[in-house]
Design a protein around this motif. Structure first.
Motif, PDB file in Angstrom:
ATOM      1  N   ALA A  71       0.839  -1.206   0.000  1.00 24.16           N
ATOM      2  CA  ALA A  71       0.000   0.000   0.000  1.00 24.16           C
ATOM      3  C   ALA A  71       0.869   1.250   0.000  1.00 24.16           C
ATOM      4  O   ALA A  71       0.552   2.248  -0.664  1.00 24.16           O
ATOM      5  CB  ALA A  71      -0.921  -0.015   1.217  1.00 24.16           C
ATOM      6  N   GLY A  72       1.995   1.196   0.734  1.00 22.15           N
ATOM      7  CA  GLY A  72       2.901   2.336   0.758  1.00 22.15           C
ATOM      8  C   GLY A  72       3.499   2.628  -0.613  1.00 22.15           C
ATOM      9  O   GLY A  72       3.624   3.784  -1.019  1.00 22.15           O
ATOM     10  N   GLY A  75       0.946   4.409  -2.560  1.00 16.44           N
ATOM     11  CA  GLY A  75       0.836   5.808  -2.127  1.00 16.44           C
ATOM     12  C   GLY A  75       1.957   6.666  -2.678  1.00 16.44           C
ATOM     13  O   GLY A  75       1.755   7.846  -2.994  1.00 16.44           O
ATOM     14  N   ILE A  76       3.146   6.084  -2.824  1.00 18.06           N
ATOM     15  CA  ILE A  76       4.284   6.839  -3.376  1.00 18.06           C
ATOM     16  C   ILE A  76       3.981   7.300  -4.806  1.00 18.06           C
ATOM     17  O   ILE A  76       4.168   8.467  -5.156  1.00 18.06           O
ATOM     18  CB  ILE A  76       5.559   5.975  -3.351  1.00 18.06           C
ATOM     19  CG1 ILE A  76       6.045   5.794  -1.911  1.00 18.06           C
ATOM     20  CG2 ILE A  76       6.660   6.606  -4.191  1.00 18.06           C
ATOM     21  CD1 ILE A  76       7.213   4.829  -1.776  1.00 18.06           C
ATOM     22  N   PHE A  77       3.508   6.379  -5.645  1.00 17.45           N
ATOM     23  CA  PHE A  77       3.239   6.742  -7.051  1.00 17.45           C
ATOM     24  C   PHE A  77       2.167   7.821  -7.139  1.00 17.45           C
ATOM     25  O   PHE A  77       2.297   8.772  -7.920  1.00 17.45           O
ATOM     26  CB  PHE A  77       2.829   5.500  -7.844  1.00 17.45           C
ATOM     27  CG  PHE A  77       3.986   4.651  -8.276  1.00 17.45           C
ATOM     28  CD1 PHE A  77       4.750   5.027  -9.365  1.00 17.45           C
ATOM     29  CD2 PHE A  77       4.337   3.516  -7.588  1.00 17.45           C
ATOM     30  CE1 PHE A  77       5.845   4.262  -9.771  1.00 17.45           C
ATOM     31  CE2 PHE A  77       5.417   2.741  -7.970  1.00 17.45           C
ATOM     32  CZ  PHE A  77       6.178   3.117  -9.067  1.00 17.45           C
ATOM     33  N   SER A 120      -9.889  -3.190  -6.255  1.00 18.12           N
ATOM     34  CA  SER A 120      -9.146  -2.046  -5.708  1.00 18.12           C
ATOM     35  C   SER A 120      -8.829  -1.032  -6.804  1.00 18.12           C
ATOM     36  O   SER A 120      -8.938   0.182  -6.592  1.00 18.12           O
ATOM     37  CB  SER A 120      -7.849  -2.546  -5.064  1.00 18.12           C
ATOM     38  OG  SER A 120      -7.002  -1.472  -4.754  1.00 18.12           O
ATOM     39  N   THR A 121      -8.466  -1.517  -7.981  1.00 24.78           N
ATOM     40  CA  THR A 121      -8.120  -0.619  -9.095  1.00 24.78           C
ATOM     41  C   THR A 121      -9.343   0.179  -9.551  1.00 24.78           C
ATOM     42  O   THR A 121      -9.240   1.370  -9.864  1.00 24.78           O
ATOM     43  CB  THR A 121      -7.546  -1.427 -10.268  1.00 24.78           C
ATOM     44  OG1 THR A 121      -6.489  -2.271  -9.795  1.00 24.78           O
ATOM     45  CG2 THR A 121      -7.001  -0.522 -11.351  1.00 24.78           C
ATOM     46  N   VAL A 284      -3.595  -0.778  -7.975  1.00 23.15           N
ATOM     47  CA  VAL A 284      -3.083  -2.132  -8.241  1.00 23.15           C
ATOM     48  C   VAL A 284      -2.219  -2.618  -7.065  1.00 23.15           C
ATOM     49  O   VAL A 284      -2.396  -3.730  -6.549  1.00 23.15           O
ATOM     50  CB  VAL A 284      -2.256  -2.140  -9.545  1.00 23.15           C
ATOM     51  CG1 VAL A 284      -1.534  -3.473  -9.713  1.00 23.15           C
ATOM     52  CG2 VAL A 284      -3.160  -1.879 -10.741  1.00 23.15           C
ATOM     53  N   LEU A 285      -1.292  -1.764  -6.624  1.00 23.28           N
ATOM     54  CA  LEU A 285      -0.374  -2.175  -5.551  1.00 23.28           C
ATOM     55  C   LEU A 285      -1.106  -2.360  -4.220  1.00 23.28           C
ATOM     56  O   LEU A 285      -0.877  -3.331  -3.497  1.00 23.28           O
ATOM     57  CB  LEU A 285       0.741  -1.134  -5.418  1.00 23.28           C
ATOM     58  CG  LEU A 285       1.749  -1.138  -6.570  1.00 23.28           C
ATOM     59  CD1 LEU A 285       2.574   0.143  -6.594  1.00 23.28           C
ATOM     60  CD2 LEU A 285       2.674  -2.343  -6.457  1.00 23.28           C
TER      61      LEU A 285
END
Length: 392
Positions: A71-72, A75-77, A120-121, A284-285
Motif C-alpha cells: 500500500a505504501g 501511495g508513493i506513485f 481495488s483498481t 493495483v499495488l
C-alpha cells in the motif's frame, strides 16, 4: 538500488544533538536488553531478548509488512504524481473482501487474488475521476473512499455470508509448499560444525567462528523458506517500483507531475493522463496488499475497523518516513511490522505487562522515530489541481 540505500542511510544519520542523544539512548537500551537477557534469561529482559531473536517473530514481521509495504508503494506513485491518496485503507479493505469472496466463488486462489486487485483498481479509478476530472478535494475524496469500503465490504459479507466475517478459503502457499524439492523450514541445521584439529583452544575458537559465520544465513534461510509467496511478491514489487520510478520515462513523468506539472505539460506530456496512471497503479499495488493480507489467513474479518485495522494509514506514515523512496518505505514498514510482531510475542510469553500497554509499542515507536528523523520533503504540487494546456 544502491542510491536508494544511500539515501536511506543518509536520512538515518543523526544530525542534531537531540538526534544523537536519542540514538545513544536507543543503543544503550538495546545493549541492556542483549546483555541483561543473556545473563538473566529468567527476567523480563530475557523474555524480551528471546522474543526478538525467535524465528516466528521474524516470520510474522515479514508477513505483517506485506500489506503495509505494498500500500505504501502505491501511495508513493500517487503522491509523487501530485495526487494525495489517503484512501489506501479503503483500497486494502475492498480488495481483501473481494479476494476472499472470489476465491470462494471460483475455487481458484489466483483468480481470487487477481479479482481483488481489480476491485481495488476500480475504486482507485473512481477516486482519480473525482479528483482529476471534477477537481474534488483529494483529502475528502480519500476519506470517502475509506468510508465507502469500510461500510460496503462488511455489508456485502453480511448479505452473502450472513455476518461480517466470510467463510474460510485457501491460503497463499509457502515456497516449500509450492516446490516440494526444497527443504522445509525447521529441517535445516542450526549451524555448520567446524572441523576439529585436536587442540582444545583452537577447536573452541573454530567452533565460535563457524557459528558466527553459518548461523545468520541458516536463520535467514529458515525464515524465508517458511514465508508465503506474498512475501516474495513484496520483495519483487519493491525492486520493480524503484526501477519504474527512477529508471524509466514514466517514473520521470510521475515525479515531474508532482513537482512541476506546468513544465511537464510544456514538454508535451499530458499531466492528467500521467496522474490517472499513477493513481491506478496505487490501486493495483494496494489491491495486491489487501488480497495478500486476506489470503494469508484465508478469511475476511469485517468486525469494527475490519482486519485491515489501520494498515493503510500506517502505509502513509511509512512512505513519508522513507521520503517517498520504495526501499525506504519497505524498511520503515519492516520496522513497524517487527515491533508489531514483537508485541504479539510478548503477549504470548506472558510478561505480566498489561496487554493494552504492549499493543501500543509499535505506534509509539513509529511516532518517536518520525519525530527524530529529519523532515520529509513533500512534492511541490501535491494536492494541487492542474488542467493540462491551460497555461500554454
Amino acid at each position: 538500488m544502491r542510491e536508494a540505500l544511500a539515501d536511506v542511510r543518509k536520512r538515518l544519520t543523526p544530525r542534531t544533538r537531540t538526534q544523537k542523544a536519542a540514538l545513544a539512548g536507543g543503543t544503550a537500551a538495546f545493549l541492556l536488553v542483549v546483555v541483561g537477557g543473556v545473563l538473566r534469561p529468567e527476567t523480563i529482559l530475557g523474555v524480551l531478548l528471546s522474543t526478538l531473536v525467535e524465528e516466528p517473530t521474524a516470520e510474522s514481521a515479514l508477513r505483517l509488512a506485506v500489506p503495509i509495504t505494498l500500500a505504501g508503494l502505491g501511495g508513493i506513485f500517487a503522491e509523487k504524481s501530485g495526487v494525495i491518496n489517503i484512501g489506501l485503507e479503503g483500497l486494502l479493505i475492498i480488495s481483501a473482501f473481494v479476494a476472499v469472496w472470489m476465491t470462494d466463488v471460483t475455487g481458484n486462489l489466483v483468480a481470487g487474488f487477481g479479482l481483488g486487485v481489480v476491485a481495488s483498481t476500480l475504486l482507485a479509478l473512481l477516486f482519480a475521476v473525482v479528483c482529476i476530472e471534477f477537481r474534488a478535494d483529494q483529502i475528502i475524496a480519500g476519506l470517502a473512499v475509506w468510508l465507502i469500503a469500510l461500510g460496503l465490504a462488511p455489508f456485502m459479507s453480511q448479505v452473502i455470508y450472513g455476518g461480517p466475517n466470510t467463510e474460510s478459503v485457501g491460503t497463499v502457499p509457502t515456497l516449500t509448499e509450492l516446490f516440494g524439492f526444497l527443504p522445509t523450514a525447521g529441517t535445516l541445521p542450526q549451524r555448520i560444525a567446524a572441523p576439529t584439529v585436536g587442540i582444545g583452544p583452537v577447536d573452541v575458537l573454530l567452533g565460535v567462528v563457524a557459528s558466527v559465520l553459518t548461523r545468520p544465513p541458516l536463520y535467514l534461510a529458515d525464515v524465508l523458506l517458511d514465508a508465503s509467496l506474498s512475501v516474495y511478491l513484496m520483495f519483487l514489487m519493491v525492486a520493480v517500483s524503484w526501477v519504474l520510478l527512477y529508471r524509466t520515462s514514466f517514473g520521470r513523468w510521475v515525479r515531474a507531475s508532482g513537482e512541476n506539472p506546468k513544465a511537464l505539460d510544456t514538454a508535451g506530456v499530458n499531466v492528467s493522463r500521467v496522474r490517472y496512471q499513477a493513481v491506478l497503479l496505487s490501486g493495483v499495488l494496494a489491491g495486491m496488499g489487501g488480497a495478500a493480507l486476506a489470503l494469508s489467513i484465508g478469511q475476511f474479518t469485517g468486525n469494527g475497523p475490519t482486519m485491515v485495522n489501520g494498515k493503510g494509514f500506517i502505509a502513509i506514515v511509512t512512505y513519508l518516513f522513507g521520503n517517498y523512496n520504495p526501499v525506504g518505505a519497505f524498511l520503515s514498514s519492516l520496522l513497524f511490522a517487527g515491533l508489531d510482531a514483537m508485541q504479539v510475542g510478548l503477549q504470548t510469553a506472558g510478561t505480566g505487562i498489561p496487554s493494552s500497554l504492549v499493543r501500543v509499542i509499535p505506534f509509539v515507536m513509529v511516532i518517536v522515530v518520525l519525530a527524530l528523523v529529519g523532515r520529509t520533503r513533500i512534492p511541490e504540487a501535491a494536492g494541487d489541481y492542474y488542467d493540462s494546456g491551460e497555461d500554454r
